[in-house]
Design an enzyme around this catalytic site. Structure first.
Site, mmCIF file in Angstrom:
data_model
loop_
_atom_site.group_PDB
_atom_site.id
_atom_site.type_symbol
_atom_site.label_atom_id
_atom_site.label_comp_id
_atom_site.label_asym_id
_atom_site.label_seq_id
_atom_site.Cartn_x
_atom_site.Cartn_y
_atom_site.Cartn_z
ATOM 1 N N ARG A 1 -3.248 -3.709 6.135
ATOM 2 C CA ARG A 1 -4.585 -3.770 5.521
ATOM 3 C C ARG A 1 -4.479 -3.990 4.023
ATOM 4 O O ARG A 1 -3.720 -3.314 3.331
ATOM 5 C CB ARG A 1 -5.339 -2.465 5.796
ATOM 6 C CG ARG A 1 -6.609 -2.270 4.962
ATOM 7 C CD ARG A 1 -7.847 -2.572 5.730
ATOM 8 N NE ARG A 1 -9.033 -2.573 4.897
ATOM 9 C CZ ARG A 1 -10.011 -1.680 5.005
ATOM 10 N NH1 ARG A 1 -9.936 -0.714 5.872
ATOM 11 N NH2 ARG A 1 -11.079 -1.790 4.233
ATOM 12 N N ASP B 1 -12.253 4.114 10.671
ATOM 13 C CA ASP B 1 -13.197 5.053 10.077
ATOM 14 C C ASP B 1 -13.321 6.285 10.946
ATOM 15 O O ASP B 1 -13.279 6.195 12.174
ATOM 16 C CB ASP B 1 -14.585 4.421 9.935
ATOM 17 C CG ASP B 1 -14.645 3.327 8.889
ATOM 18 O OD1 ASP B 1 -13.971 3.466 7.857
ATOM 19 O OD2 ASP B 1 -15.367 2.344 9.104
ATOM 20 N N ASP C 1 -9.516 -1.785 10.242
ATOM 21 C CA ASP C 1 -10.360 -0.836 9.519
ATOM 22 C C ASP C 1 -10.551 0.360 10.441
ATOM 23 O O ASP C 1 -11.003 0.197 11.571
ATOM 24 C CB ASP C 1 -11.705 -1.482 9.178
ATOM 25 C CG ASP C 1 -12.605 -0.576 8.366
ATOM 26 O OD1 ASP C 1 -12.082 0.243 7.581
ATOM 27 O OD2 ASP C 1 -13.834 -0.686 8.503
ATOM 28 N N ARG D 1 -10.360 -8.126 7.137
ATOM 29 C CA ARG D 1 -9.270 -7.153 7.203
ATOM 30 C C ARG D 1 -8.607 -7.193 8.575
ATOM 31 O O ARG D 1 -9.270 -7.463 9.569
ATOM 32 C CB ARG D 1 -9.765 -5.744 6.897
ATOM 33 C CG ARG D 1 -10.777 -5.257 7.907
ATOM 34 C CD ARG D 1 -11.689 -4.229 7.354
ATOM 35 N NE ARG D 1 -12.768 -4.877 6.638
ATOM 36 C CZ ARG D 1 -13.914 -4.317 6.398
ATOM 37 N NH1 ARG D 1 -14.137 -3.099 6.765
ATOM 38 N NH2 ARG D 1 -14.857 -4.950 5.754
#
Length: 159
Positions: A76, A90, A88, A85
């Site tokens: 990344r 989260d 990712d 990207r």
């Protein structure tokens, strides 16, 4: 989880393998893959998104550190906010915790604005009650009224 560069599915699969390899993380379930148009910065390819439910004894800050390390390991690069990207990761929810620090906000601050988060989350946890007292399906129903975000179940790159 999301990816829109290279072999998107391979990056999501690699992230799941990394999660599963951690001795203090157990994957409970994963959603289907969803292909979604980019939000924010539009000059990029569509994303593959997936939600993974895990069980862990890591504290939220430790989990964040681990997932950011995974992102770095998988290549990344943070060049453009909401830009392209390879991966990712989260943290959407952590039990019923509410955390608001400079490093980490839980529930994720924009999850209730994003179908690419709520659709796969509703697939695996439609009735989970969020810290605000509403279920995932209620958040998704509220979002879908008037939302034009494009999202579709991913069937693979080959028809």
């Amino acid at each position: 989880m999301g990816s829109n560069l290279g072999d998107r599915q391979s990056y999501l699969d690699a992230a799941c393998r990394e999660l599963a390899a951690h001795p203090l993380i157990r994957i409970i379930q994963t959603s289907s893959l969803y292909e979604t148009e980019p939000v924010g910065y539009q000059e990029q390819g569509w994303f593959l998104n997936q939600v993974v439910e895990i069980e862990t004894t890591l504290e939220p800050k430790e989990l964040l550190s681990f997932t950011q390390g995974m992102e770095n390991k998988l290549g990344r690069k943070r060049l453009i906010r909401w830009g392209p990207r390879v991966i990712d990761l989260d943290i959407l929810l952590y039990g019923n915790s509410v955390i608001n620090t400079t490093a980490l906000i839980i529930p994720h601050p924009r999850m209730y604005e994003r179908q690419f988060v709520l659709v796969p989350l509703a697939e695996i946890a439609p009735d989970i009650i969020h810290p605000d007292g509403s279920a995932t399906r209620e958040h998704l129903d509220a979002l879908q009224r008037g939302n034009s975000e494009k999202i579709r179940l991913f069937r693979g790159d080959n028809p």
